[in-house]
Design a protein around this motif. Structure first.
Motif, mmCIF file in Angstrom:
data_model
loop_
_atom_site.group_PDB
_atom_site.id
_atom_site.type_symbol
_atom_site.label_atom_id
_atom_site.label_comp_id
_atom_site.label_asym_id
_atom_site.label_seq_id
_atom_site.Cartn_x
_atom_site.Cartn_y
_atom_site.Cartn_z
ATOM 1 N N ARG A 28 -10.911 -12.731 5.589
ATOM 2 C CA ARG A 28 -11.168 -11.299 5.753
ATOM 3 C C ARG A 28 -10.058 -10.629 6.553
ATOM 4 O O ARG A 28 -9.654 -9.495 6.253
ATOM 5 N N ARG A 29 -9.567 -11.323 7.587
ATOM 6 C CA ARG A 29 -8.455 -10.758 8.347
ATOM 7 C C ARG A 29 -7.223 -10.565 7.457
ATOM 8 O O ARG A 29 -6.518 -9.560 7.557
ATOM 9 N N LEU A 30 -6.998 -11.546 6.596
ATOM 10 C CA LEU A 30 -5.870 -11.409 5.672
ATOM 11 C C LEU A 30 -6.085 -10.243 4.720
ATOM 12 O O LEU A 30 -5.136 -9.483 4.420
ATOM 13 N N VAL A 31 -7.320 -10.072 4.239
ATOM 14 C CA VAL A 31 -7.603 -8.965 3.322
ATOM 15 C C VAL A 31 -7.334 -7.623 4.004
ATOM 16 O O VAL A 31 -6.700 -6.721 3.442
ATOM 17 N N TRP A 32 -7.809 -7.479 5.263
ATOM 18 C CA TRP A 32 -7.577 -6.230 5.990
ATOM 19 C C TRP A 32 -6.091 -6.020 6.262
ATOM 20 O O TRP A 32 -5.583 -4.900 6.183
ATOM 21 N N LEU A 47 2.333 -2.697 -5.313
ATOM 22 C CA LEU A 47 1.843 -3.265 -4.058
ATOM 23 C C LEU A 47 0.409 -3.768 -4.198
ATOM 24 O O LEU A 47 0.060 -4.825 -3.656
ATOM 25 N N ILE A 48 -0.428 -3.016 -4.920
ATOM 26 C CA ILE A 48 -1.816 -3.452 -5.097
ATOM 27 C C ILE A 48 -1.863 -4.741 -5.913
ATOM 28 O O ILE A 48 -2.641 -5.664 -5.606
ATOM 29 N N ALA A 49 -1.022 -4.826 -6.944
ATOM 30 C CA ALA A 49 -0.990 -6.051 -7.743
ATOM 31 C C ALA A 49 -0.565 -7.248 -6.892
ATOM 32 O O ALA A 49 -1.188 -8.322 -6.949
ATOM 33 N N MET A 50 0.465 -7.082 -6.083
ATOM 34 C CA MET A 50 0.890 -8.187 -5.209
ATOM 35 C C MET A 50 -0.169 -8.504 -4.163
ATOM 36 O O MET A 50 -0.383 -9.670 -3.818
ATOM 37 N N GLY A 51 -0.842 -7.448 -3.652
ATOM 38 C CA GLY A 51 -1.902 -7.693 -2.674
ATOM 39 C C GLY A 51 -3.065 -8.459 -3.268
ATOM 40 O O GLY A 51 -3.612 -9.374 -2.634
ATOM 41 N N VAL A 52 -3.454 -8.093 -4.504
ATOM 42 C CA VAL A 52 -4.548 -8.815 -5.166
ATOM 43 C C VAL A 52 -4.169 -10.273 -5.395
ATOM 44 O O VAL A 52 -4.986 -11.191 -5.179
ATOM 45 N N LEU A 53 -2.939 -10.508 -5.819
ATOM 46 C CA LEU A 53 -2.498 -11.883 -6.019
ATOM 47 C C LEU A 53 -2.507 -12.664 -4.718
ATOM 48 O O LEU A 53 -2.910 -13.841 -4.680
ATOM 49 N N ALA A 54 -2.072 -12.023 -3.626
ATOM 50 C CA ALA A 54 -2.055 -12.708 -2.334
ATOM 51 C C ALA A 54 -3.476 -13.031 -1.870
ATOM 52 O O ALA A 54 -3.746 -14.133 -1.365
ATOM 53 N N VAL A 55 -4.389 -12.079 -2.039
ATOM 54 C CA VAL A 55 -5.779 -12.298 -1.616
ATOM 55 C C VAL A 55 -6.432 -13.396 -2.449
ATOM 56 O O VAL A 55 -7.115 -14.291 -1.919
ATOM 57 N N VAL A 63 -3.554 -7.194 4.458
ATOM 58 C CA VAL A 63 -2.895 -6.825 3.200
ATOM 59 C C VAL A 63 -3.242 -5.391 2.805
ATOM 60 O O VAL A 63 -2.370 -4.627 2.371
ATOM 61 N N THR A 64 -4.507 -5.014 2.978
ATOM 62 C CA THR A 64 -4.919 -3.654 2.628
ATOM 63 C C THR A 64 -4.193 -2.622 3.481
ATOM 64 O O THR A 64 -3.665 -1.622 2.977
ATOM 65 N N GLY A 65 -4.185 -2.872 4.809
ATOM 66 C CA GLY A 65 -3.483 -1.939 5.680
ATOM 67 C C GLY A 65 -1.996 -1.896 5.410
ATOM 68 O O GLY A 65 -1.378 -0.817 5.411
ATOM 69 N N GLY A 66 -1.406 -3.072 5.168
ATOM 70 C CA GLY A 66 0.023 -3.093 4.856
ATOM 71 C C GLY A 66 0.337 -2.353 3.575
ATOM 72 O O GLY A 66 1.323 -1.615 3.504
ATOM 73 N N CYS A 67 -0.506 -2.534 2.561
ATOM 74 C CA CYS A 67 -0.283 -1.820 1.299
ATOM 75 C C CYS A 67 -0.412 -0.311 1.491
ATOM 76 O O CYS A 67 0.374 0.470 0.935
ATOM 77 N N ALA A 68 -1.405 0.104 2.288
ATOM 78 C CA ALA A 68 -1.577 1.537 2.528
ATOM 79 C C ALA A 68 -0.363 2.124 3.241
ATOM 80 O O ALA A 68 0.140 3.198 2.874
ATOM 81 N N VAL A 69 0.118 1.404 4.261
ATOM 82 C CA VAL A 69 1.291 1.895 4.991
ATOM 83 C C VAL A 69 2.515 1.941 4.076
ATOM 84 O O VAL A 69 3.287 2.908 4.081
ATOM 85 N N LEU A 70 2.700 0.903 3.277
ATOM 86 C CA LEU A 70 3.856 0.873 2.383
ATOM 87 C C LEU A 70 3.759 1.946 1.305
ATOM 88 O O LEU A 70 4.784 2.523 0.899
ATOM 89 N N VAL A 71 2.540 2.218 0.830
ATOM 90 C CA VAL A 71 2.381 3.288 -0.171
ATOM 91 C C VAL A 71 2.734 4.637 0.445
ATOM 92 O O VAL A 71 3.442 5.461 -0.167
ATOM 93 N N LEU A 72 2.251 4.881 1.669
ATOM 94 C CA LEU A 72 2.596 6.135 2.341
ATOM 95 C C LEU A 72 4.096 6.227 2.588
ATOM 96 O O LEU A 72 4.712 7.287 2.405
ATOM 97 N N LEU A 73 4.679 5.104 3.011
ATOM 98 C CA LEU A 73 6.122 5.090 3.245
ATOM 99 C C LEU A 73 6.888 5.329 1.944
ATOM 100 O O LEU A 73 7.866 6.096 1.912
ATOM 101 N N SER A 74 6.450 4.681 0.874
ATOM 102 C CA SER A 74 7.123 4.888 -0.407
ATOM 103 C C SER A 74 6.939 6.321 -0.898
ATOM 104 O O SER A 74 7.855 6.893 -1.511
ATOM 105 N N ALA A 75 5.767 6.911 -0.621
ATOM 106 C CA ALA A 75 5.566 8.306 -1.007
ATOM 107 C C ALA A 75 6.518 9.224 -0.241
ATOM 108 O O ALA A 75 7.097 10.164 -0.811
ATOM 109 N N ALA A 76 6.683 8.934 1.072
ATOM 110 C CA ALA A 76 7.619 9.741 1.859
ATOM 111 C C ALA A 76 9.046 9.564 1.363
ATOM 112 O O ALA A 76 9.802 10.539 1.222
ATOM 113 N N VAL A 77 9.420 8.303 1.091
ATOM 114 C CA VAL A 77 10.772 8.056 0.576
ATOM 115 C C VAL A 77 10.957 8.726 -0.788
ATOM 116 O O VAL A 77 12.003 9.331 -1.077
#
Length: 452
Positions: free
Chosen positions: A201-205, A49-57, A207-221
Motif C-alpha cells: 500500500r505504501r508503494l501504491v501511494w 506514467l499511469i501505465a508504468m505505475g500500473v505495471l510497477a504496482v 507511485v500514485t503521488g509520484g505520478c500525480a506530481v509528474l503529471v502536474l510537472l509535465s503539464a507545466a512543462v
C-alpha cells in the motif's frame, strides 16, 4: 434578424431566444491552440506514467506473493519429507508433529477421502495453538482447490480477526502412486500478509503521488513549451494588429481631408489650381505615411535586415538635408549642418530614413506657429548626429514615451521617431531626446564608428 449582446460575454442572443457563440479572434484561436497542446502533452504524459505505475504496482503485488509462497513452499516441502505411513498404509504425522513446530507458521495436513467425490478432504492433523487462526472451511477450500488443480496453489484469505493471510496448499501422492493417480492429500500452510500488504500500500501511494506530481510537472512543462511554440504566431498577430491600427490611425485624417477637399471642389467654392495643389500635398503625405507604415512593418517583422557597410555619415546627412530643402524651400525653414568627416558601419537606406525622420520631425514641430523653423544638425567624429531645433521644446509628460507610436504629440503619429529609434538600436546605437541649449528639442543619434 436583430441581435442583442451582453457586454463582456462571448455569446450573442438573437431576439428569437437562440444563442450563437461570438467568433474567436486570431489571437484567441492561437491561445486556444496553446491550451489544447498543453492538455494533449499532459494527457500523453499521464497515460504513460499511469501505465508504468500500473505495471510497477502489479509487479510488486506479484512479487510479495511469490516471496511468501516460496517461503511456505520450503516449509511444506520439508514437512512432506517427515510424513510416514504405517504398515496398513495409513499416514502417520507423529514424526512431523515431533520434529517441526507447526503452530507458527500453522501447518495443516489434509487427507483425501476416497468416499467423497470432487476432492473430499478430512483434517488429518492441525496445530493445537496456531499463531494465525484461519477458519477450518477456509483451509479445506484451499486444499480442495489445490487437489483439483493437482499442483501447488497460493490464496489470499483472512483470519478470524480479519487480518490478511496468505495460504499455500501443496498436494502430495502416495509413495507407490504413478502420475495418473489423484493426490493422497494436501499440506496447507499459512503466513501473515499484514506487513507485505502494508508495504504494498505504501508503494501504491508513493507511485500514485509520484505520478500525480509528474503529471502536474509535465503539464507545466507542456504549457511553457506550447507558449514558446505559439510565441512567433502571437508576435506575428501582434505586428499585424499594430500595422492595422497604425494604418487606420494614420490614414483616417488625410482621407477625411481629401474627401472634404473633393466636396469643396464639387461645390465650386475654391480655385481648381489650389485644389490640385492641396490634393497633391495630401497625396504626397499619404504616400509618406504608407511608406512609413510599410517600413516599420518590415523592420518589426524582421524582413528588413540591415545591410551594413562603411559609409560617410557626414555626406549622408548633407544629402538628406539637401533633399529635404528641395521640398520645403517655399516654407522658409532654415537648416544648418556642421559636420566632421565620420565613417560608420550602417545600412545607408535605413540610416537615411532615420536622419530624414529626425529632420522632418524638427521641421514640423520645432518652431512656433507661423515662424519658420531653425534647425542645426551636428555630425561628430564619434558617430553622433545631433538634431536641435528652436521650437518650444519637449513637454516632460511626452519625453518618456516619445519613441512609441502615436505618442510624439502635436497630432503626429510618432512613426517617424519610432522608426528612427529602431534603426539606431538595430545598428547597436542609441537615440535620446532632451532639451537644447536654446530651449528647443535636441535628438542625439549615436552610431558605432568603423574603429569600434
Amino acid at each position: 434578424m436583430s441581435v442583442r449582446s451582453r457586454p463582456g460575454s462571448g455569446w450573442r442572443r438573437p431576439v428569437d431566444g437562440r444563442r450563437t457563440r461570438r467568433p474567436l479572434t486570431p489571437t484567441e484561436r492561437v491561445l486556444r491552440l496553446r491550451r489544447r497542446i498543453s492538455l494533449l502533452f499532459a494527457l500523453t504524459s499521464a497515460v504513460g506514467l499511469i501505465a508504468m505505475g500500473v505495471l510497477a504496482v502489479r509487479s510488486d503485488s506479484g512479487r510479495w506473493r511469490e516471496q511468501l509462497d516460496h517461503a511456505m513452499d520450503a516449509d511444506t516441502s520439508w514437512a512432506l519429507g517427515l510424513l510416514e505411513t504405517d504398515e496398513d498404509g495409513r499416514l502417520d504425522t507423529a514424526v512431523l508433529a515431533d520434529t517441526m513446530n507447526i503452530d507458527c507458521p500453522p501447518l495443516t495436513v489434509l487427507l483425501a477421502d476416497e468416499a467423497e467425490a470432487e476432492a473430499g478432504l478430512t483434517v488429518q492433523h492441525a496445530p493445537a495453538k496456531p499463531c494465525l487462526t484461519v477458519g477450518r472451511e477456509v483451509v479445506l477450500e484451499a486444499g480442495r482447490a489445490a487437489v483439483l488443480a493437482e499442483e501447488p496453489r497460493g490464496f489470499d484469505r483472512r483470519t478470524a480477526d480479519g487480518a490478511p493471510v496468505r495460504l499455500f496448499a501443496l498436494p502430495f501422492y502416495a509413495a507407490e502412486a504413478d502420475g495418473d493417480d489423484v493426490p493422497q492429500g494436501v499440506l496447507v500452510a499459512a503466513a501473515d500478509a499484514s506487513d507485505a500488504q502494508a508495504e504494498h500500500r505504501r508503494l501504491v501511494w508513493l507511485v500514485t503521488g509520484g505520478c500525480a506530481v509528474l503529471v502536474l510537472l509535465s503539464a507545466a512543462v507542456g504549457h511553457v513549451l506550447s507558449g514558446r511554440a505559439v510565441r512567433p504566431a502571437l508576435a506575428a498577430l501582434g505586428q499585424q494588429e499594430a500595422f492595422l491600427a497604425d494604418a487606420a490611425h494614420d490614414l483616417r485624417t488625410p482621407a477625411a481631408s481629401l474627401r472634404t477637399l473633393a466636396e469643396t471642389a464639387l461645390r465650386g467654392e475654391t480655385d481648381s489650381a489650389d485644389v490640385h495643389r492641396r490634393t497633391l500635398r495630401l497625396a504626397e503625405g499619404m504616400g509618406r505615411l504608407v511608406d512609413g507604415l510599410l517600413t516599420r512593418a518590415r523592420l518589426m517583422s524582421g524582413t528588413a535586415v540591415p545591410a551594413r557597410q562603411p559609409l560617410r555619415l557626414d555626406q549622408l546627412v548633407e544629402a538628406v538635408v539637401e533633399e529635404a530643402g528641395e521640398g520645403r524651400a517655399a516654407e522658409g525653414h532654415r537648416v544648418r549642418v556642421e559636420a566632421e568627416e565620420t565613417v560608420v558601419v550602417a545600412d545607408p537606406d535605413l540610416l537615411r530614413r532615420a536622419v530624414g525622420n529626425l529632420l522632418g520631425n524638427a521641421l514640423t514641430h520645432g518652431h512656433a506657429p507661423g515662424v519658420p523653423a531653425d534647425v542645426l544638425i551636428t555630425v561628430a567624429r564619434d558617430g553622433t548626429v545631433t538634431v536641435e531645433d528652436s521650437g518650444p521644446g519637449l513637454p516632460p509628460e511626452v519625453a518618456d514615451a516619445l519613441f512609441e507610436r502615436f505618442r510624439s504629440g502635436s497630432g503626429s503619429t510618432g512613426l517617424g521617431l519610432s522608426i528612427a529609434s529602431w534603426v539606431a538600436h538595430a545598428h547597436g546605437g542609441t537615440l535620446t531626446a532632451g532639451s537644447g541649449e536654446h530651449g528647443g528639442a535636441r535628438f542625439v543619434l549615436r552610431l558605432p564608428t568603423r574603429e569600434e
